[in-house]
Scaffold this active site. Structure first.
Site, PDB file in Angstrom:
ATOM      1  N   HIS A 176      -9.682   2.757   1.150  1.00  0.00           N
ATOM      2  CA  HIS A 176      -8.937   2.027   0.117  1.00  0.00           C
ATOM      3  C   HIS A 176      -7.816   1.190   0.724  1.00  0.00           C
ATOM      4  CE1 HIS A 176     -10.099   5.673  -2.675  1.00  0.00           C
ATOM      5  NE2 HIS A 176     -11.151   5.021  -2.199  1.00  0.00           N
ATOM      6  N   HIS A 177      -8.056   0.634   1.917  1.00  0.00           N
ATOM      7  CA  HIS A 177      -7.020  -0.115   2.623  1.00  0.00           C
ATOM      8  C   HIS A 177      -7.500  -1.501   3.040  1.00  0.00           C
ATOM      9  CE1 HIS A 177      -5.525   4.155   3.798  1.00  0.00           C
ATOM     10  NE2 HIS A 177      -5.053   3.782   2.623  1.00  0.00           N
ATOM     11  N   ALA A 178      -8.122  -2.214   2.124  1.00  0.00           N
ATOM     12  CA  ALA A 178      -8.602  -3.564   2.431  1.00  0.00           C
ATOM     13  C   ALA A 178      -7.452  -4.455   2.875  1.00  0.00           C
ATOM     14  CB  ALA A 178      -9.286  -4.164   1.199  1.00  0.00           C
TER      15      ALA A 178
END
Length: 572
Positions: free
Chosen positions: A480-482
């Site tokens: 969840h770290h685009a």
């Protein structure tokens, strides 16, 4: 007639919310903040464990997913992005991590002048609201009064504490403070929690700023494009939730803070991006910027699980059946219990490659397991398993693989096509295999082995690289770290999208200020770094000097130690 503002901020997330609050502080500037989601004032948002119910819920998350990923058994991977005031800081796992000092020094070396660790540390200090009075957290590299809370876990779970002991038994050093410039060893996360509730950018920055008469916040809007007059960005166009069209003009600047998956999309919809691709989509090319949508990165995480012996404490029953009701009642009455827990308690950093100047593996741990197979079949939220369990989940913090984001059409309502290319680089596969094997080693230490019945994912019979990579492909998920899709760099670099002052190359009056500008990922969760990008971005927009480093008196050997560990503060 268009409304007129000094600054228009698109996106009220970790960076955009911080930025808008800062721009409105003096009262001298008229600021418009546009957000696609609704208010953060919602039980699932404020209740820490609510993150698990929000990340794939269209009321709270945009619903992005990848195209089929080659090294994830050709599955589409969910990419949660917050759709609430506060953006992803309103739906994330609430972990407070800055990364390693060499992450930011590497940014500067790659052309992001002014973004070294030494130059960013005062921003990390200013944006932090440290809650702990423990000696480790009173050091000059911590701060109080900022919009991002950092607190110790209220009551760590016994299994989380056993994980820390087991990791130390496996050879890791004990670590109290993972935000000292070089995360190393095993310990417990600090989290964005206060009084048993999520403490987010929405609550601590945007909400107070909304009391000012010069900040106008519009929620549940869909920005459709940025209008250019020649080479200058002048106007923002959007639709409200009823489909009505609106626009506003910026006298000073338009500040794009929609995140790594939507900032490049909006640039392309506005005619700013790879010329050939824009023409394919039927969009008039205003500025040919081939780097828009390229350099995309995310952490690829492999959730491993163990079945615990009967009687071992676990959160599985607390989130299942009647346990859900009991946990919710306890939370509503006391702000404690299972519903007050973040996405992870146990943390560890270690290296798969001793030649690297940073630890390249981060490990998360929590005393709960989900029915992953059921989730993958249904596409809905996880359900915990019926027996007690625990999860350890490693990922490589600085992946070598790069993805790309492109438009599917010229319709703003249609989410972009995302190819993360998880594990395409062999070095990423090798590092993740090391992380998986280290997690298994930790579970075999005395502090845990007496609590565990068996390893369930991957099963113990899977030993070879090929077998484990096949298993990883079936269970791989996003951290969840685009980030990285509007890369910051020098103007002469053809793939630069924004220069170090965050201005879009070739466009006047437009900056991108969010995680998309990162040249590469940081060594850990990205929320704290995104807040710093918003805070420094405000100084750049307003032409303000950066905050002064904290000063403290030390002498002799201690001074050398401090400088070695920090490299940023002024010693007097």
């Amino acid at each position: 007639m268009d409304e007129v503002f000094d600054y228009i901020v698109i996106g009220a997330g970790s960076a955009g919310g911080t930025l808008a609050a800062r721009l409105s502080e003096s009262g001298q500037h008229k600021v418009l903040l546009l957000e696609g989601g609704a208010s953060h004032k919602d039980l699932l948002v404020s209740m820490p464990s609510g993150w698990g119910q929000m990340i794939n819920n269209p009321r709270y998350s945009w619903g992005h997913e990848t195209e089929p990923e080659l090294h994830a058994a050709s599955r589409r991977i969910s990419l949660p992005r917050g759709k609430r005031l506060g953006g992803s800081s309103s739906i994330n796992g609430m972990i407070y991590i800055r990364g390693d000092r060499v992450d930011y020094d590497s940014w500067a070396e790659q052309g992001a002048t002014g973004w070294s660790y030494e130059e960013l540390l005062p921003y990390f200090v200013r944006t932090q609201d440290q809650q702990s009075d423990e000696e480790a957290f009173t050091k000059p590299w911590h701060g109080r009064g900022g919009p991002l809370t950092a607190s110790n876990l209220h009551k760590p779970h016994p299994v989380s504490l056993a994980m820390v002991k087991a990791a130390i038994q496996a050879g890791m050093p004990a670590c109290t403070d993972f935000n000292n410039g070089h995360p190393d060893g095993a310990g417990l996360f600090q989290v964005n929690l206060k009084n048993g509730q999520r403490s987010s950018v929405a609550r601590n920055a945007i909400e107070p700023a909304m009391q000012r008469g010069n900040l106008d916040v519009r929620m549940q809007v869909l920005v459709t494009r940025i209008g250019l007059d020649g080479q200058r960005a002048t106007t923002v166009h959007w639709k409200d939730k009823a489909g009505g069209s609106h626009s506003a003009r910026a006298n000073q600047e338009i500040l794009l803070c929609a995140g790594a998956l939507q900032s490049p999309q909006l640039l392309m919809l506005s005619g700013i991006g790879p010329a050939e691709h824009l023409r394919e989509m039927g969009i008039e090319v205003k500025v040919d910027l081939p780097g828009v949508g390229a350099n995309l990165q995310d952490h690829a995480i492999a959730p491993m699980s163990w079945r615990m012996k009967v009687g071992t404490p676990s959160l599985n029953q607390s989130f299942r059946g009647m346990g859900i009701g009991a946990s919710l009642i306890k939370y509503l009455l006391t702000r404690q219990g299972a519903m007050a827990m973040p996405a992870s308690e146990f943390a560890a950093w270690f290296s798969s490659d001793p030649s690297l100047p940073y630890n390249d593996i981060q490990l998360h741990g929590l005393p709960v397991t989900g029915d992953i197979e059921g989730y993958m079949q249904s596409g809905k939220n996880y359900r915990t398993e019926a027996f007690p369990g625990m999860t350890l989940a490693p990922y490589q913090v600085r992946p070598y693989s790069r993805g790309v984001l492109k438009l599917k059409s010229s319709k703003p309502e249609e989410l972009a096509s995302v190819r993360m290319n998880f594990l395409h680089d062999e070095r990423d596969r090798k590092a993740l295999l090391y992380g998986v094997r280290m997690a298994s080693k930790i579970a075999q230490q005395p502090a845990l082995v007496g609590l565990i019945e068996t390893q369930t994912r991957p099963t113990p019979n899977l030993q070879s690289d090929e077998e484990l990579l096949d298993w990883i492909g079936m269970y791989l998920g996003s951290g969840h770290h685009a980030s990285g899709s509007c890369r910051m760099g020098q103007p002469h670099d053809a793939m630069t999208v924004v220069t170090p002052d965050l201005k879009v190359k070739g466009v006047q009056g437009l900056r991108v200020i969010d995680a998309s500008v990162m040249p590469h990922l940081v060594s850990g969760n990205t929320n704290a770094a995104s807040v710093v990008i918003g805070d420094k971005g405000a100084d750049l927009v307003l032409g303000l000097l950066p905050p002064a480093p904290k000063q403290w008196k030390v002498s002799g050997l201690m001074a050398a130690t401090v400088l070695s560990s920090m490299g940023a503060a002024e010693v007097v």
